[in-house]
Scaffold this motif. Structure first.
Motif, PDB file in Angstrom:
ATOM      1  N   THR A 121       0.848  -1.194   0.000  1.00  0.00           N
ATOM      2  CA  THR A 121       0.000   0.000   0.000  1.00  0.00           C
ATOM      3  C   THR A 121       0.883   1.243   0.000  1.00  0.00           C
ATOM      4  O   THR A 121       2.033   1.196   0.443  1.00  0.00           O
ATOM      5  CB  THR A 121      -0.908   0.041   1.238  1.00  0.00           C
ATOM      6  OG1 THR A 121      -0.120   0.382   2.394  1.00  0.00           O
ATOM      7  CG2 THR A 121      -1.603  -1.291   1.468  1.00  0.00           C
ATOM      8  N   HIS A 178      -6.693  -5.384   2.523  1.00  0.00           N
ATOM      9  CA  HIS A 178      -5.627  -5.263   1.531  1.00  0.00           C
ATOM     10  C   HIS A 178      -5.659  -6.362   0.471  1.00  0.00           C
ATOM     11  O   HIS A 178      -4.764  -6.444  -0.367  1.00  0.00           O
ATOM     12  CB  HIS A 178      -4.265  -5.266   2.236  1.00  0.00           C
ATOM     13  CG  HIS A 178      -4.151  -4.229   3.300  1.00  0.00           C
ATOM     14  ND1 HIS A 178      -4.399  -2.895   3.073  1.00  0.00           N
ATOM     15  CD2 HIS A 178      -3.825  -4.333   4.620  1.00  0.00           C
ATOM     16  CE1 HIS A 178      -4.238  -2.220   4.193  1.00  0.00           C
ATOM     17  NE2 HIS A 178      -3.889  -3.062   5.143  1.00  0.00           N
ATOM     18  N   ALA A 180      -7.713  -6.684  -2.121  1.00  0.00           N
ATOM     19  CA  ALA A 180      -7.869  -6.109  -3.458  1.00  0.00           C
ATOM     20  C   ALA A 180      -6.565  -5.496  -3.943  1.00  0.00           C
ATOM     21  O   ALA A 180      -6.220  -5.596  -5.138  1.00  0.00           O
ATOM     22  CB  ALA A 180      -8.983  -5.063  -3.444  1.00  0.00           C
ATOM     23  N   GLN A 181      -5.816  -4.870  -3.028  1.00  0.00           N
ATOM     24  CA  GLN A 181      -4.536  -4.279  -3.428  1.00  0.00           C
ATOM     25  C   GLN A 181      -3.526  -5.349  -3.805  1.00  0.00           C
ATOM     26  O   GLN A 181      -2.722  -5.161  -4.718  1.00  0.00           O
ATOM     27  CB  GLN A 181      -4.004  -3.403  -2.292  1.00  0.00           C
ATOM     28  CG  GLN A 181      -4.791  -2.110  -2.153  1.00  0.00           C
ATOM     29  CD  GLN A 181      -4.603  -1.456  -0.805  1.00  0.00           C
ATOM     30  OE1 GLN A 181      -4.720  -2.096   0.241  1.00  0.00           O
ATOM     31  NE2 GLN A 181      -4.316  -0.167  -0.813  1.00  0.00           N
ATOM     32  N   ALA A 183      -4.264  -8.104  -5.274  1.00  0.00           N
ATOM     33  CA  ALA A 183      -4.636  -8.474  -6.638  1.00  0.00           C
ATOM     34  C   ALA A 183      -4.122  -7.442  -7.635  1.00  0.00           C
ATOM     35  O   ALA A 183      -3.574  -7.790  -8.693  1.00  0.00           O
ATOM     36  CB  ALA A 183      -6.159  -8.611  -6.738  1.00  0.00           C
ATOM     37  N   GLU A 184      -4.276  -6.171  -7.310  1.00  0.00           N
ATOM     38  CA  GLU A 184      -3.825  -5.101  -8.198  1.00  0.00           C
ATOM     39  C   GLU A 184      -2.308  -5.128  -8.396  1.00  0.00           C
ATOM     40  O   GLU A 184      -1.807  -4.747  -9.465  1.00  0.00           O
ATOM     41  CB  GLU A 184      -4.237  -3.745  -7.622  1.00  0.00           C
ATOM     42  CG  GLU A 184      -5.734  -3.506  -7.634  1.00  0.00           C
ATOM     43  CD  GLU A 184      -6.119  -2.271  -6.853  1.00  0.00           C
ATOM     44  OE1 GLU A 184      -5.204  -1.576  -6.346  1.00  0.00           O
ATOM     45  OE2 GLU A 184      -7.336  -2.000  -6.727  1.00  0.00           O
ATOM     46  N   MET A 185      -1.581  -5.602  -7.382  1.00  0.00           N
ATOM     47  CA  MET A 185      -0.123  -5.655  -7.455  1.00  0.00           C
ATOM     48  C   MET A 185       0.373  -6.925  -8.131  1.00  0.00           C
ATOM     49  O   MET A 185       1.581  -7.167  -8.189  1.00  0.00           O
ATOM     50  CB  MET A 185       0.461  -5.553  -6.048  1.00  0.00           C
ATOM     51  CG  MET A 185       0.167  -4.239  -5.344  1.00  0.00           C
ATOM     52  SD  MET A 185       0.993  -2.835  -6.118  1.00  0.00           S
ATOM     53  CE  MET A 185       2.691  -3.178  -5.667  1.00  0.00           C
ATOM     54  N   GLY A 186      -0.534  -7.755  -8.618  1.00  0.00           N
ATOM     55  CA  GLY A 186      -0.146  -8.952  -9.345  1.00  0.00           C
ATOM     56  C   GLY A 186       0.272 -10.117  -8.487  1.00  0.00           C
ATOM     57  O   GLY A 186       0.936 -11.045  -8.974  1.00  0.00           O
ATOM     58  N   HIS A 203     -13.691 -12.828  -2.458  1.00  0.00           N
ATOM     59  CA  HIS A 203     -12.390 -12.582  -3.060  1.00  0.00           C
ATOM     60  C   HIS A 203     -11.961 -13.757  -3.935  1.00  0.00           C
ATOM     61  O   HIS A 203     -11.529 -13.560  -5.084  1.00  0.00           O
ATOM     62  CB  HIS A 203     -11.364 -12.342  -1.944  1.00  0.00           C
ATOM     63  CG  HIS A 203      -9.952 -12.254  -2.411  1.00  0.00           C
ATOM     64  ND1 HIS A 203      -9.414 -11.100  -2.939  1.00  0.00           N
ATOM     65  CD2 HIS A 203      -8.958 -13.177  -2.431  1.00  0.00           C
ATOM     66  CE1 HIS A 203      -8.161 -11.318  -3.260  1.00  0.00           C
ATOM     67  NE2 HIS A 203      -7.856 -12.568  -2.968  1.00  0.00           N
ATOM     68  N   GLY A 208      -9.424 -13.623  -7.225  1.00  0.00           N
ATOM     69  CA  GLY A 208      -8.319 -12.934  -6.572  1.00  0.00           C
ATOM     70  C   GLY A 208      -7.218 -13.885  -6.143  1.00  0.00           C
ATOM     71  O   GLY A 208      -7.347 -15.109  -6.275  1.00  0.00           O
TER      72      GLY A 208
END
Length: 257
Positions: A121, A178, A180-181, A183-186, A203, A208
């Motif tokens: 984050t 955290h 979702a984050q 997932a966004e970070m791969g 999730h 995810g």
């Protein structure tokens, strides 16, 4: 001593709701022995008194919410009275230790040997990195159970047991917010704790990262040897790391097959 702790874990970086810093003790009092703990509970307070330390460094606050009394008839008040009577100061580094370069999440990432690390984050909570070699989720869960301190209910996972994990996120303590984050970070998986049923279900259903969940206490304990080492190296003092398991969940019975 307090200045060094605040240098490594600046109180200004703690969450607005948190309670960190010096709780008990004179800032200028001499300190020769320190005990590092995750929780200040009767057992760790007694351990500090038995060891003859002058300072406890704790991750979790003793006085988390506002209080109007520290009478010895209360749970926290009894500890406060015992520590003051025993000449033991208390310093807390909580969310400010979570985000620090030498903090809780960095220590957790070290356990898994993560390389190419980045912050999970923007605030510094969590880490995302690459495993030295890919593992299946089943293998990663087994690794987590081996490198984290043991608890009664061990480690569990959500996701395809054969999923290939290369990129791993770690978020010490309660990490539901955290996911979702990650997932966004791969990330292919995230190691954390305190994930509620519906968060985990939604999730995973949404595709995810897999979730590897250990006890809250277990994901934060690895920081204790790190902060103990920092204090020992800076001041040459004797440091102790409490190995008392203060995870409140102390009994697990497997369900029927």
């Amino acid at each position: 001593m307090v200045a060094a702790l605040d240098e490594w874990y600046p109180p200004a970086t703690a969450a607005s709701w948190d309670r960190v810093g010096l709780v008990l003790g004179e800032p200028t009092a001499p300190v020769e022995r320190v005990l590092c703990v995750v929780d200040v509970v009767p057992e760790t307070a007694r351990q500090a008194l038995d060891l003859g330390v002058q300072l406890i460094v704790s991750h979790h606050p003793l006085l988390f919410r506002g209080v109007s009394s520290v009478a010895p008839t209360t749970y926290a008040g009894r500890i406060v009275h015992d520590l003051i009577r025993g000449g033991v100061a208390l310093h807390v580094a909580h969310t400010n230790a979570d985000v620090a370069p030498d903090g809780v999440n960095e220590a957790l990432a070290d356990l898994f040997g993560l390389t190419d690390r980045v912050l999970l984050t923007p605030e510094g909570i969590g880490r995302v990195g690459t495993l030295s070699e890919p593992l299946t989720l089943r293998e990663l869960t087994t690794l987590a159970a081996r490198v984290l301190p043991a608890t009664s209910w061990g480690v569990r996972a959500a996701g395809d047991p054969d999923r290939r994990i290369t990129r791993l996120a770690v978020s010490s303590g309660s990490g539901s917010e955290h996911l979702a984050q990650a997932a966004e970070m791969g990330a292919d998986a995230v190691v954390t704790s305190d994930v509620k049923h519906h968060y985990a279900s939604e999730h995973i259903a949404a595709g995810g990262p897999a979730i590897v969940e250990a006890a809250h206490w277990a994901t934060e304990w690895p920081w204790l040897p790190r902060v103990a080492g920092l204090l020992r190296n800076r001041f040459g003092m004797e440091t102790f790391v409490s190995e008392l398991r203060t995870d409140p969940w102390n009994l697990a019975v497997p369900g029927g097959e």
